[in-house]
Design a protein around this motif. Structure first.
Motif, mmCIF file in Angstrom:
data_model
loop_
_atom_site.group_PDB
_atom_site.id
_atom_site.type_symbol
_atom_site.label_atom_id
_atom_site.label_comp_id
_atom_site.label_asym_id
_atom_site.label_seq_id
_atom_site.Cartn_x
_atom_site.Cartn_y
_atom_site.Cartn_z
ATOM 1 N N ALA A 1 0.827 -1.206 0.000
ATOM 2 C CA ALA A 1 0.000 0.000 0.000
ATOM 3 C C ALA A 1 0.860 1.253 0.000
ATOM 4 N N MET A 2 1.928 1.240 0.766
ATOM 5 C CA MET A 2 2.818 2.392 0.820
ATOM 6 C C MET A 2 3.497 2.608 -0.539
ATOM 7 N N SER A 3 3.879 1.552 -1.215
ATOM 8 C CA SER A 3 4.512 1.666 -2.535
ATOM 9 C C SER A 3 3.533 2.216 -3.556
ATOM 10 N N VAL A 4 2.302 1.735 -3.531
ATOM 11 C CA VAL A 4 1.280 2.231 -4.464
ATOM 12 C C VAL A 4 1.016 3.715 -4.213
ATOM 13 N N MET A 5 0.928 4.114 -2.969
ATOM 14 C CA MET A 5 0.680 5.516 -2.646
ATOM 15 C C MET A 5 1.841 6.401 -3.103
ATOM 16 N N MET A 6 3.051 5.902 -3.017
ATOM 17 C CA MET A 6 4.197 6.672 -3.470
ATOM 18 C C MET A 6 4.133 6.870 -4.982
ATOM 19 N N VAL A 7 3.797 5.818 -5.724
ATOM 20 C CA VAL A 7 3.681 5.926 -7.186
ATOM 21 C C VAL A 7 2.545 6.885 -7.547
ATOM 22 N N LEU A 8 1.408 6.800 -6.864
ATOM 23 C CA LEU A 8 0.295 7.714 -7.130
ATOM 24 C C LEU A 8 0.660 9.157 -6.822
ATOM 25 N N PHE A 9 1.391 9.373 -5.750
ATOM 26 C CA PHE A 9 1.802 10.726 -5.388
ATOM 27 C C PHE A 9 2.690 11.334 -6.465
ATOM 28 N N TRP A 10 3.751 10.614 -6.849
ATOM 29 C CA TRP A 10 4.672 11.152 -7.847
ATOM 30 C C TRP A 10 4.013 11.265 -9.209
ATOM 31 N N GLY A 11 3.176 10.289 -9.573
ATOM 32 C CA GLY A 11 2.444 10.379 -10.842
ATOM 33 C C GLY A 11 1.513 11.578 -10.866
ATOM 34 N N GLY A 12 0.822 11.816 -9.754
ATOM 35 C CA GLY A 12 -0.054 12.980 -9.670
ATOM 36 C C GLY A 12 0.717 14.282 -9.736
ATOM 37 N N LEU A 13 1.861 14.333 -9.089
ATOM 38 C CA LEU A 13 2.688 15.536 -9.110
ATOM 39 C C LEU A 13 3.196 15.829 -10.519
ATOM 40 N N ILE A 14 3.620 14.792 -11.229
ATOM 41 C CA ILE A 14 4.089 14.968 -12.603
ATOM 42 C C ILE A 14 2.936 15.380 -13.509
ATOM 43 N N ALA A 15 1.768 14.738 -13.363
ATOM 44 C CA ALA A 15 0.604 15.091 -14.174
ATOM 45 C C ALA A 15 0.172 16.533 -13.927
ATOM 46 N N LEU A 16 0.208 16.966 -12.684
ATOM 47 C CA LEU A 16 -0.141 18.347 -12.349
ATOM 48 C C LEU A 16 0.842 19.320 -12.983
ATOM 49 N N SER A 17 2.117 18.985 -12.957
ATOM 50 C CA SER A 17 3.131 19.845 -13.559
ATOM 51 C C SER A 17 2.922 19.976 -15.064
ATOM 52 N N VAL A 18 2.667 18.854 -15.737
ATOM 53 C CA VAL A 18 2.435 18.873 -17.180
ATOM 54 C C VAL A 18 1.190 19.694 -17.497
ATOM 55 N N TRP A 19 0.135 19.512 -16.706
ATOM 56 C CA TRP A 19 -1.105 20.255 -16.932
ATOM 57 C C TRP A 19 -0.879 21.755 -16.770
ATOM 58 N N LEU A 20 -0.133 22.150 -15.737
ATOM 59 C CA LEU A 20 0.135 23.571 -15.520
ATOM 60 C C LEU A 20 0.962 24.180 -16.644
ATOM 61 N N VAL A 21 1.953 23.436 -17.140
ATOM 62 C CA VAL A 21 2.784 23.946 -18.227
ATOM 63 C C VAL A 21 1.939 24.124 -19.486
ATOM 64 N N ARG A 22 1.095 23.145 -19.798
ATOM 65 C CA ARG A 22 0.248 23.252 -20.985
ATOM 66 C C ARG A 22 -0.787 24.359 -20.834
ATOM 67 N N ARG A 23 -1.284 24.545 -19.635
ATOM 68 C CA ARG A 23 -2.325 25.542 -19.386
ATOM 69 C C ARG A 23 -1.772 26.959 -19.499
ATOM 70 N N THR A 24 -0.549 27.162 -19.067
ATOM 71 C CA THR A 24 0.027 28.504 -19.072
ATOM 72 C C THR A 24 0.743 28.839 -20.372
ATOM 73 N N ARG A 25 1.003 27.838 -21.187
ATOM 74 C CA ARG A 25 1.691 28.089 -22.462
ATOM 75 C C ARG A 25 0.753 28.832 -23.400
ATOM 76 N N THR A 26 1.247 29.868 -24.048
ATOM 77 C CA THR A 26 0.410 30.632 -24.971
ATOM 78 C C THR A 26 0.438 29.980 -26.344
ATOM 79 N N SER A 27 -0.668 30.099 -27.049
ATOM 80 C CA SER A 27 -0.726 29.539 -28.395
ATOM 81 C C SER A 27 0.013 30.474 -29.350
ATOM 82 N N PRO A 28 0.594 29.919 -30.413
ATOM 83 C CA PRO A 28 1.323 30.764 -31.358
ATOM 84 C C PRO A 28 0.357 31.703 -32.078
ATOM 85 N N PRO A 29 0.772 32.928 -32.337
ATOM 86 C CA PRO A 29 -0.122 33.870 -33.007
ATOM 87 C C PRO A 29 -0.378 33.467 -34.455
#
Length: 104
Positions: free
Chosen positions: A33-61
């Motif tokens: 259970a502890m191993s699964v929670m660690m993978v979920l935590f890091w996966g969620g953190l990476i997914a959040l980072s990718v989402w934030l980068v895509r969300r803040t990136r401006t589209s080309p004019p």
């Protein structure tokens, strides 16, 4: 035979002085259970980072700052006003966009 008293508990010969939380241990299920929670935590953190980068990136004019939903008449009039097309081309293109309705 008692060797001494530590924190109110007597220590017998052959016993360890460490507490080990009553020797219960975690077991395989808890470690899994502890191993699964660690993978979920890091996966969620990476997914959040990718989402934030895509969300803040401006589209080309676009080429001229126009949206793809501009009405064709508006685009044609703007091109004529900028001098990109002459009157003959404007009239011909307008006729193509709005053909005469006197067809039989």
């Amino acid at each position: 035979m008692e060797l001494g008293i530590v924190s109110g508990q007597s220590i017998r010969e052959g016993e360890s002085r460490m507490m080990w939380w009553n020797n219960t241990g975690w077991g395989a299920g808890s470690w899994l259970a502890m191993s699964v929670m660690m993978v979920l935590f890091w996966g969620g953190l990476i997914a959040l980072s990718v989402w934030l980068v895509r969300r803040t990136r401006t589209s080309p004019p676009s080429d001229r700052g126009q949206s793809a939903t501009d009405h064709p008449d508006q685009v044609l009039a703007e091109r004529f006003a900028r001098g990109e097309i002459d009157e003959a081309e404007f009239t011909r293109s307008r006729t193509i966009l709005h053909p005469p309705s006197d067809r039989l």
